[in-house]
Write a protein that holds these residues in place. Structure first.
Motif, mmCIF file in Angstrom:
data_model
loop_
_atom_site.group_PDB
_atom_site.id
_atom_site.type_symbol
_atom_site.label_atom_id
_atom_site.label_comp_id
_atom_site.label_asym_id
_atom_site.label_seq_id
_atom_site.Cartn_x
_atom_site.Cartn_y
_atom_site.Cartn_z
ATOM 1 N N ASP A 495 0.884 -1.168 -0.028
ATOM 2 C CA ASP A 495 -0.023 -0.036 0.013
ATOM 3 C C ASP A 495 0.839 1.205 0.149
ATOM 4 O OD1 ASP A 495 -1.932 1.917 0.176
ATOM 5 O OD2 ASP A 495 -2.877 0.994 1.705
ATOM 6 N N PRO A 496 1.067 1.965 -1.046
ATOM 7 C CA PRO A 496 1.952 2.868 -1.264
ATOM 8 C C PRO A 496 1.715 4.219 -0.495
ATOM 9 C CG PRO A 496 1.656 2.078 -3.465
ATOM 10 C CD PRO A 496 0.505 1.412 -2.369
ATOM 11 N N SER A 497 0.286 4.213 -0.218
ATOM 12 C CA SER A 497 -0.058 5.549 0.660
ATOM 13 C C SER A 497 0.312 5.277 2.359
ATOM 14 C CB SER A 497 -1.577 5.772 0.527
ATOM 15 O OG SER A 497 -2.164 4.543 0.841
ATOM 16 N N TYR A 498 -0.053 3.874 2.426
ATOM 17 C CA TYR A 498 0.392 3.841 4.055
ATOM 18 C C TYR A 498 1.935 3.843 4.208
ATOM 19 C CZ TYR A 498 1.023 0.943 8.251
ATOM 20 O OH TYR A 498 1.351 0.364 9.592
ATOM 21 N N VAL A 499 2.622 3.342 2.998
ATOM 22 C CA VAL A 499 4.177 3.073 3.246
ATOM 23 C C VAL A 499 4.585 4.602 3.580
ATOM 24 C CG1 VAL A 499 6.365 2.548 2.204
ATOM 25 C CG2 VAL A 499 4.424 1.222 2.159
ATOM 26 N N SER A 500 4.348 5.496 2.609
ATOM 27 C CA SER A 500 4.737 6.795 2.703
ATOM 28 C C SER A 500 4.325 7.837 3.647
ATOM 29 C CB SER A 500 4.783 7.470 1.231
ATOM 30 O OG SER A 500 3.368 7.743 0.885
ATOM 31 N N GLY A 501 3.101 7.479 4.467
ATOM 32 C CA GLY A 501 2.356 8.214 5.325
ATOM 33 C C GLY A 501 1.431 9.154 4.609
ATOM 34 N N ALA A 502 1.168 9.177 3.451
ATOM 35 C CA ALA A 502 0.380 10.102 2.649
ATOM 36 C C ALA A 502 -1.084 9.941 3.257
ATOM 37 C CB ALA A 502 0.423 9.850 1.250
ATOM 38 N N ALA A 503 -1.617 8.604 3.438
ATOM 39 C CA ALA A 503 -3.022 8.477 4.094
ATOM 40 C C ALA A 503 -3.171 9.312 5.113
ATOM 41 C CB ALA A 503 -3.111 7.110 4.267
ATOM 42 N N LYS A 504 -2.043 9.271 5.998
ATOM 43 C CA LYS A 504 -2.430 10.255 7.159
ATOM 44 C C LYS A 504 -2.104 11.628 7.132
ATOM 45 C CE LYS A 504 -1.140 6.124 10.087
ATOM 46 N NZ LYS A 504 -0.226 5.561 11.141
ATOM 47 N N THR A 505 -1.382 12.079 6.330
ATOM 48 C CA THR A 505 -1.029 13.473 6.143
ATOM 49 C C THR A 505 -1.698 13.820 5.137
ATOM 50 O OG1 THR A 505 0.972 12.962 4.727
ATOM 51 C CG2 THR A 505 1.410 13.022 7.288
ATOM 52 N N GLY A 506 -2.226 13.369 4.166
ATOM 53 C CA GLY A 506 -2.950 14.090 3.265
ATOM 54 C C GLY A 506 -2.133 14.352 1.922
ATOM 55 N N GLY A 507 -0.776 13.934 1.948
ATOM 56 C CA GLY A 507 -0.212 14.245 0.825
ATOM 57 C C GLY A 507 -0.103 13.360 -0.292
ATOM 58 N N ALA A 508 0.519 13.221 -1.399
ATOM 59 C CA ALA A 508 0.657 12.499 -2.655
ATOM 60 C C ALA A 508 1.583 11.322 -2.127
ATOM 61 C CB ALA A 508 1.091 13.034 -3.837
ATOM 62 N N SER A 509 1.295 10.231 -2.347
ATOM 63 C CA SER A 509 2.081 8.932 -2.251
ATOM 64 C C SER A 509 2.983 8.700 -3.289
ATOM 65 C CB SER A 509 1.130 7.755 -2.280
ATOM 66 O OG SER A 509 0.463 7.600 -3.245
ATOM 67 N N VAL A 510 4.171 8.249 -3.005
ATOM 68 C CA VAL A 510 5.242 7.809 -3.940
ATOM 69 C C VAL A 510 5.357 6.430 -4.197
ATOM 70 C CG1 VAL A 510 7.677 8.295 -4.467
ATOM 71 C CG2 VAL A 510 6.590 10.069 -3.600
ATOM 72 N N THR A 511 5.032 5.890 -5.406
ATOM 73 C CA THR A 511 5.159 4.381 -5.317
ATOM 74 C C THR A 511 6.221 3.926 -6.147
ATOM 75 O OG1 THR A 511 4.083 4.479 -7.652
ATOM 76 C CG2 THR A 511 2.586 4.444 -5.775
ATOM 77 N N TRP A 512 6.726 2.612 -6.275
ATOM 78 C CA TRP A 512 7.698 1.960 -6.833
ATOM 79 C C TRP A 512 7.394 2.370 -8.581
ATOM 80 C CZ3 TRP A 512 8.316 -3.581 -4.587
ATOM 81 C CH2 TRP A 512 8.692 -3.703 -3.424
ATOM 82 N N ARG A 513 6.270 2.457 -9.110
ATOM 83 C CA ARG A 513 6.050 2.818 -10.337
ATOM 84 C C ARG A 513 6.573 3.841 -10.592
ATOM 85 N NH1 ARG A 513 1.823 -0.385 -8.720
ATOM 86 N NH2 ARG A 513 1.258 -2.247 -9.992
ATOM 87 N N ASP A 514 6.858 4.998 -9.685
ATOM 88 C CA ASP A 514 7.331 6.202 -10.051
ATOM 89 C C ASP A 514 8.905 6.314 -10.084
ATOM 90 O OD1 ASP A 514 4.705 7.032 -10.329
ATOM 91 O OD2 ASP A 514 4.518 7.651 -8.018
ATOM 92 N N ARG A 515 9.524 5.242 -9.344
ATOM 93 C CA ARG A 515 10.752 5.176 -9.130
ATOM 94 C C ARG A 515 11.694 4.348 -9.470
ATOM 95 N NH1 ARG A 515 11.888 7.588 -3.165
ATOM 96 N NH2 ARG A 515 11.138 5.331 -2.602
ATOM 97 N N ILE A 516 11.201 3.200 -9.518
ATOM 98 C CA ILE A 516 12.063 1.986 -9.755
ATOM 99 C C ILE A 516 12.799 1.648 -10.979
ATOM 100 C CG2 ILE A 516 10.023 0.566 -11.067
ATOM 101 C CD1 ILE A 516 12.372 -0.808 -8.243
ATOM 102 N N ASP A 517 12.384 2.432 -12.097
ATOM 103 C CA ASP A 517 13.224 2.380 -13.272
ATOM 104 C C ASP A 517 14.289 3.223 -13.244
ATOM 105 O OD1 ASP A 517 11.505 0.704 -14.291
ATOM 106 O OD2 ASP A 517 10.427 2.241 -15.518
ATOM 107 N N ASN A 518 14.244 4.528 -12.669
ATOM 108 C CA ASN A 518 15.248 5.416 -12.694
ATOM 109 C C ASN A 518 15.996 5.697 -11.172
ATOM 110 O OD1 ASN A 518 14.588 6.276 -15.410
ATOM 111 N ND2 ASN A 518 12.907 7.812 -14.336
ATOM 112 N N GLN A 519 15.500 5.141 -10.312
ATOM 113 C CA GLN A 519 15.857 5.281 -8.751
ATOM 114 C C GLN A 519 15.699 3.958 -8.109
ATOM 115 O OE1 GLN A 519 13.869 8.504 -6.738
ATOM 116 N NE2 GLN A 519 14.836 10.116 -8.527
#
Length: 652
Positions: A495-519
């Motif tokens: 759950d990307p939102s749970y991992v990054s804490g976006a579910a609690k803070t209301g921010g945007a979550s960062v998923t593996w799909r956004d970074r796995i290829d380049n980072q």
């Protein structure tokens, strides 16, 4: 003759009142206050009456901080006035005025303030109109500490009312104030003061339950503080021997291995590979004493200590563990040690975010599937199934299969039901640890990979081959050129939102799909932070098995709310020796910890022992238990299965 006189007791007169409740009115003929039949004593007649109710809450015996005391006009009134007093009801403040303390004006004139520091008034001080505190009132340090303690007690009571039930080893959460940047209290993180409790939100602190309950007839043998042991300040540090094994020898090879499919090295977020369920493969997580090959080697006297690679890797990397666990050790009359796992334990299930700052918390009394799939138990089962399916999916078909000397020792050809064993090679190895310690371990390999350009340098460092490049003698850890052994494991994103804490803070979550290829390195660093123990354990298993490569797959859910469909986003290849250095896993420390457990148990008499981690402290305890411990559950399960089989036969 001595005469004794008895003491007399005069019963006081109790007047009666026939017209109303309570004592009668004071008689005019008895103004002197003496007791008579015409009226009670006058000294009790003029006492003030304090109204009360049974539902009233009991407060302080003497409260000198109320509004009535602050309104006396003395110089100390402003010091004792608090925020709650200003909000009291005027009617409540005027109750029982006779009982309230009254300040003597003459005595107040002699009052002197002990604290000579300047007290800022409204509109003055730093931050105000004249550079003051913006009109903040002066609050004593003792009052601040009392208010902070009261807040902690209120939150503790609130959580006690919400908790209930036993959720196993994964815990009962409690509320703890944490800062936004993950710290607790202090001055907060970047960008400002955190205050006493920081500027973050409330997060769950976990009080876990032990993996097995300690019984009264257990005898404690030793306590090992993992923190002090890693720093070298433990009393047991003198027993550590971090030297490498003197030699490694292969004893038996069983099972088979399939060839690795190179197409999975090209998987990316643009072209992900759906993870398939391997329903025709059978996995055998057999413990040490149930292994027929280890039993044969023990009878032949090939070793003095017997274990599996999973148990050895678990003990070698136990300083990184957080969840409670336990391992059973049996010592035979010959002095041989067998390291086992309990049948009913959760040892073979992978953990998820065990070392994270925000580990998964148990879900209670919730019927929402979205919350249940992210509970520790469900995540552990999901991660285990993903790891098994990934390790078999990345291999080619049986056309490129390599068979070893003996078949899989746990597979029964007659009772297969259309199943076949998974592609696993069991490599039975003997490690010479010195001092007469011969460690025999069953290690697992998952596949073969082609690598014709480089020789195998990913081997366990031994005293025979370390730093000696001139000698070309055959090393028992070398593998033939061409086919190289590999292990395969999978990390999962739930759950990307749970991992990054976006579910609690209301921010945007960062998923593996956004970074796995380049980072990829950033994703691996984050996983190393959240799953440090699991990655260290996988690396130790690969080193023990003599694998040349370790394939790690990054598997994510097709949808964050769907825990049954997954896709492979990337497959990374690491060499165990290099990866161990990258995650700061020292092989010398691994062998030193294993030698420590062996030496502590060698000094004990014959019997059964339990090595268990404290659920809430970094302490490993060794207990001596009765011989029949943990055998009742297995016997009961066998009897139930036999009864079930008999019932089915009768029905037929």
């Amino acid at each position: 003759i001595i005469s004794l006189t008895m003491a007399t007791f005069k019963v006081p007169y109790v007047p009666t009142n026939s017209s109303s409740w309570g004592p009668p009115a004071l008689s005019s003929s008895n103004d002197g206050g003496e007791e008579s039949e015409s009226g009670p004593q006058s000294r009790f007649a003029q006492l003030p009456y304090a109204p009360f109710g049974r539902s009233d809450r009991l407060g302080r015996c003497a409260d000198f901080t109320t509004q009535s005391f602050a309104r006396t006009g003395d110089a100390t009134a402003g010091y004792f006035r608090n925020a709650r007093g200003r909000n009291n009801n005027q009617a409540d403040a005027n109750k029982n005025l006779e009982f309230q303390y009254k300040v003597d004006a003459e005595e107040a004139k002699e009052f002197q303030l002990v604290d000579s520091s300047k007290a800022y008034g409204p509109g003055s001080g730093p931050g105000g109109p004249a550079g003051g505190a913006g009109g903040k009132r002066f609050v004593p340090q003792a009052r601040r500490r009392a208010n902070a303690m009261r807040l902690r007690q209120l939150n503790a009571r609130r959580n006690d009312s919400q908790q209930g039930g036993n959720v196993g080893r994964y815990s009962q959460p409690q509320r703890t104030r944490w800062t936004r940047n993950g710290g607790r209290g202090g001055r907060g993180g970047r960008g400002g003061r955190g205050g006493r409790f920081g500027r973050g939100g409330w997060r769950d602190r976990v009080d876990r339950q032990a993996s097995v309950s300690v019984r009264p007839d257990w005898r404690r043998v030793e306590d090992i503080d993992l923190g002090k042991l890693s720093k070298g300040t433990s009393p047991l540090s003198s027993l550590l021997d971090n030297s490498a094994p003197k030699g490694v020898e292969d004893l038996e090879w069983c099972g088979f291995l399939d060839q690795y499919n190179d197409q999975y090295d090209k998987v990316s977020t643009r072209t992900p590979a759906p993870l398939k369920r391997v329903e025709t493969k059978e996995f055998y997580p057999v413990t040490t004493t149930d292994d027929p090959v280890i039993e044969k080697l023990a009878i032949e006297g090939k070793g003095t200590v017997f274990a599996t690679d999973a148990i050895l890797a678990h003990l070698m990397t136990c300083p990184r563990s957080v969840y409670p666990w336990d391992i059973v050790v049996q010592k035979l009359p010959t002095g041989a040690l067998f390291f086992d796992k309990r049948d009913a334990s959760q040892f073979d299930y992978l953990t998820v975010h065990e070392t994270s700052n925000t580990p998964p918390t148990p879900v209670r009394d919730s019927s929402k599937e979205e919350e249940l799939i992210n509970s520790p138990e469900r995540l552990s089962l999901e991660a285990t199934m993903i790891n098994q399916n990934f390790s078999q999916q990345i291999l080619r078909n049986s056309k490129y299969r390599t068979k070893f000397d003996y078949p899989n020792p746990f597979w029964d050809e007659e009772d297969n039901d259309g199943m076949e064993p998974a592609s696993v090679a069991y490599r039975y190895r003997k490690f010479d640890l010195g001092d007469g310690i011969q460690l025999v371990a069953r290690c697992e390999l998952h596949g073969l990979t082609k690598n014709l350009k480089k020789a195998d340098t990913s081997k366990i460092v031994t005293n025979i081959s370390a730093n000696k490049k001139k000698k070309k003698a055959a090393n028992p850890l070398d593998v033939p050129d061409g086919d190289q052994y590999m292990t395969a494991y999978a990390l999962n994103e739930f759950d990307p939102s749970y991992v990054s804490g976006a579910a609690k803070t209301g921010g945007a979550s960062v998923t593996w799909r956004d970074r796995i290829d380049n980072q990829t390195g950033a994703v691996l660093a984050q996983e190393l932070k959240n799953n440090s123990f699991k990655l260290a354990k996988w690396t130790a298993q690969s080193l023990l098995a003599g694998a040349f490569q370790m394939k790690i797959g990054f598997v994510s859910r097709s949808s964050p709310k769907n825990a049954y469909d997954h896709v492979v986003l990337s497959t990374q290849t690491y060499r165990p020796m290099d990866f161990a250095a990258q995650i700061t896993l020292n092989q010398g420390t691994m062998w030193g910890i294993m030698r420590l457990f062996i030496k502590l148990l060698e000094d004990q008499p014959e019997g059964k022992y339990v090595i268990m981690r404290d659920p809430n402290k970094a302490i490993v305890r060794i207990f001596e238990v009765p011989v029949g411990t943990f055998e009742e559950d297995s016997d009961g399960s066998e009897e139930e299965s036999e009864d079930g089989d008999e019932g089915e036969e009768e029905k037929e």
